[in-house]
Design an enzyme around this catalytic site. Structure first.
Site, PDB file in Angstrom:
ATOM      1  N   SER A 139      16.379  -0.262   2.342  1.00 13.96           N
ATOM      2  CA  SER A 139      16.883   0.179   1.050  1.00 13.96           C
ATOM      3  C   SER A 139      17.742  -0.927   0.498  1.00 13.96           C
ATOM      4  CB  SER A 139      17.703   1.461   1.193  1.00 13.96           C
ATOM      5  OG  SER A 139      18.139   1.924  -0.074  1.00 13.96           O
ATOM      6  N   ARG A 152       8.795  -0.549   0.868  1.00 15.73           N
ATOM      7  CA  ARG A 152       8.633   0.877   1.125  1.00 15.73           C
ATOM      8  C   ARG A 152       8.421   1.604  -0.206  1.00 15.73           C
ATOM      9  NH1 ARG A 152      14.099   4.387   1.530  1.00 15.73           N
ATOM     10  NH2 ARG A 152      12.472   5.904   1.088  1.00 15.73           N
ATOM     11  N   THR A 209      20.597   8.064  -0.773  1.00 14.76           N
ATOM     12  CA  THR A 209      21.152   8.276   0.560  1.00 14.76           C
ATOM     13  C   THR A 209      22.103   9.457   0.573  1.00 14.76           C
ATOM     14  OG1 THR A 209      20.959   5.908   1.036  1.00 14.76           O
ATOM     15  CG2 THR A 209      22.421   7.199   2.460  1.00 14.76           C
ATOM     16  N   CYS A 235      -0.991  -3.552  -2.364  1.00 15.26           N
ATOM     17  CA  CYS A 235      -0.423  -3.629  -1.022  1.00 15.26           C
ATOM     18  C   CYS A 235       0.486  -4.855  -0.925  1.00 15.26           C
ATOM     19  CB  CYS A 235      -1.515  -3.706   0.037  1.00 15.26           C
ATOM     20  SG  CYS A 235      -0.862  -3.998   1.708  1.00 15.26           S
ATOM     21  N   CYS A 286       0.527  -4.005   8.368  1.00 17.31           N
ATOM     22  CA  CYS A 286       1.135  -2.899   7.617  1.00 17.31           C
ATOM     23  C   CYS A 286       2.635  -2.792   7.873  1.00 17.31           C
ATOM     24  CB  CYS A 286       0.444  -1.591   8.010  1.00 17.31           C
ATOM     25  SG  CYS A 286       1.110  -0.123   7.201  1.00 17.31           S
ATOM     26  N   CYS A 325       4.784   0.965   4.141  1.00 17.86           N
ATOM     27  CA  CYS A 325       5.305   1.370   2.830  1.00 17.86           C
ATOM     28  C   CYS A 325       4.572   2.588   2.279  1.00 17.86           C
ATOM     29  CB  CYS A 325       5.240   0.213   1.842  1.00 17.86           C
ATOM     30  SG  CYS A 325       3.581  -0.161   1.203  1.00 17.86           S
ATOM     31  N   CYS A 331      -0.632   2.567  -0.322  1.00 14.59           N
ATOM     32  CA  CYS A 331      -2.074   2.806  -0.369  1.00 14.59           C
ATOM     33  C   CYS A 331      -2.400   4.296  -0.305  1.00 14.59           C
ATOM     34  CB  CYS A 331      -2.774   2.066   0.761  1.00 14.59           C
ATOM     35  SG  CYS A 331      -2.120   2.442   2.407  1.00 14.59           S
TER      36      CYS A 331
END
Length: 548
Positions: free
Chosen positions: A55, A299, A335, A488, A516, A519, A522
């Site tokens: 984050s 992400r 958060t 991606c 990968c 995130c 896709c």
């Protein structure tokens, strides 16, 4: 869901928490504060707590103040008080400082590494007696007689062809009276729970964004501890929602990030390359020149707001945090709301256990709606959909009217459309040409993935699969020219064949699952929802360290 008859060892708990992020850890801590004798287990797919946490992040400490009023006496590593707020509008060559919207005021907030916050929370949880199992991926939900009874976690050693390898481990059944699903955005088990218990009936589709982040170490003379810098505008076109951040924390560290709403229409758009292009802007380049990029990650983020929050309870379990969608988009923070949802969930469970009412969890939904979380999200519900409805400039006007004139109390609530429905055919969209990376300020995907410390056991079944491989060529390639190869941020997808000019033979999709970074873009953006992201072996994926 759990139809497997294989014998596994089982462990019993009062409460099981799936996900070691802010919501899950806050839930576990609050439970032990209220009911010290309650047995609580947290299962986390990352190799350690914080390994998969990514984050910005600016932390509003409201929930943390409630959980640990004295936390400032022993704060998480690198927590840096905000000292300066800037909100910028970028054109291609210039930057203009705008008034900071009230939702984005950061007085009293802290720039943090959210991974470090979670490591700190994890230590607090263990000190209270919470059992934490990192590196255990929850791969299926145990449902018996219509009720969630726990999860299967820790399955390992299945080979690429689906057979059991020499190091095969069947995993364990982690069983509990209550299971809290706090998997984060687009949780793989949560997605199935939506279908099994019809949790999304009557709510708007969830909408998402892709957030990408780099951590830089910059020269000391350029570092301004506590600076929070956001921008909107260039390089994105007016039909695409998004923006950026620079947060300065710790010793000469700056978190640089870029967010693109996944309802964008142009299939030629590459969020990763827009991020790289953003860093070349004169207003940004000046911060980074002379510095060194030390980490990268990506992400997805929930952006649907209050109108997209599903039903939160079902027999034997509940949803908390970002897996349910508690992010406050105009505030660019989630958060505090995620933590509070976990705490409210814990309070509902503690009351149910004390009252010997093992099936009654509805008080959680009632309490969340009465909390400051609901009030906060209710007040900003029309700002993000305004950009989808009116574009960038109309969205800015709508945001100003909603904030200053209606004060979040407009007599209407706008809905969303699903992100996978928004792409134009490639032939009808403007092709975008991106400059080549220079390796100093801008970079390619593969070198970026290397900095995320991503690793997957090579000989395991791919955790990214096409539900119908035959569907890809006719839709993804012929209509949209393989948008997954651009959206991606980790070079997982590659269109290969004679039509693409990179190989002989018929067009097909190569999936480099080992790249990968989890995130899940896709799984969200594929136009026919043909890509399914599944949980790989525990410990696989990125390993975010330091200030990430």
């Amino acid at each position: 869901m759990s139809g497997d008859t294989e014998q596994r060892e089982a462990m019993e708990f009062d409460v099981l928490v799936v996900g070691g992020g802010p919501a899950g850890l806050a839930a576990a801590i609050r439970l032990k504060q209220l009911s010290p004798d309650t047995t609580v287990c947290v299962v986390e797919k990352g190799g350690e707590i914080g390994a998969h946490i990514l984050s910005g992040a600016v932390l509003e400490p409201r929930a943390l103040d409630e959980l640990f009023p004295d936390w400032r006496d022993d704060p998480p590593a690198m927590a840096t008080p905000v000292t300066d707020d800037r909100f910028m509008l970028l054109t291609e060559t210039k930057g203009f400082k705008l008034p900071t919207p009230p939702q984005m005021h950061n007085e009293g907030n802290y720039i943090v590494s959210l991974g470090n916050v979670c490591r700190w929370l994890g230590a607090k949880a263990e000190a209270l007696g919470v059992e934490i199992y990192p590196g255990f991926a929850a791969s299926e939900t145990i449902i018996e007689e219509g009720q969630v009874r726990g999860v299967v976690a820790g399955v390992m050693g299945i080979q690429r062809d689906g057979t059991k390898g020499p190091n095969y481990q069947p995993g364990m059944e982690l069983r509990a009276t209550y299971t809290v699903f706090a998997e984060g955005c687009r949780g793989s088990l949560t997605k199935k729970l939506f279908e099994t218990f019809n949790l999304r009936a009557g709510v708007a589709p969830q909408t998402f964004a892709l957030g990408m982040k780099e951590l830089w170490e910059i020269p000391k003379e350029k570092h301004k501890p506590g600076l929070v810098w956001h921008s909107t505008g260039w390089p994105l076109s007016s039909d695409t929602y998004g923006g950026s951040w620079l947060y300065m924390l710790g010793d000469n560290l700056v978190s640089v990030g870029f967010v693109v709403g996944l309802d964008y229409p142009n299939p030629w758009l590459s969020p990763f390359d827009e991020f790289q292009r953003f860093k070349t802007h004169p207003a940004v380049r000046g911060f980074l020149e002379g510095g060194k990029r030390i980490s990268y990650g990506a992400r997805a983020l929930n952006e649907g707001g209050i109108q997209a929050i599903p039903k939160l309870v079902f027999p034997g379990g509940m949803l908390a945090g970002d897996t349910a969608g508690f992010l406050n988009v105009p505030k660019i923070k989630g958060t505090h709301t995620s933590m509070k949802s976990g705490m409210v969930a814990a309070e509902a469970i503690a009351a149910a256990l004390a009252g010997d009412r093992p099936a009654v969890l509805d008080s959680y939904e009632t309490a969340i709606r009465a909390s400051w979380v609901w009030e906060e999200l209710q007040g900003v519900r029309n700002i993000r959909p305004g950009f989808a409805k009116y574009g960038f400039w109309g969205g800015m006007v709508n945001a100003a009217l909603d904030t200053y004139l209606f004060r979040g109390k407009a007599p209407w609530t706008w809905s969303h459309h699903a992100d996978h429905e928004t792409l134009k055919p490639a032939a009808e969209a403007t092709r975008i040409t991106y400059p080549k990376p220079d390796g100093v300020l801008t970079f390619d995907r593969l070198s970026s993935v290397f900095l995320s410390n991503t690793n997957h056991e090579e000989d395991q079944p791919a955790h990214l699969v096409l539900r119908d491989p035959g569907r890809w060529k006719g839709t993804n390639w012929e209509k949209f020219r393989s948008p997954e190869s651009r959206y991606c941020p980790a070079a997982v997808y590659e269109a290969v064949g004679s039509e693409a000019g990179n190989a002989e033979g018929e067009m097909h999709l190569v999936i480099n699952a080992q790249n990968c970074v989890h995130c899940k873009t896709c799984d969200i953006k594929d136009p026919t929802q043909n890509i399914d992201w599944k949980t790989p072996e525990g410990g696989g994926g990125p390993n975010y360290i330091g200030g990430m």
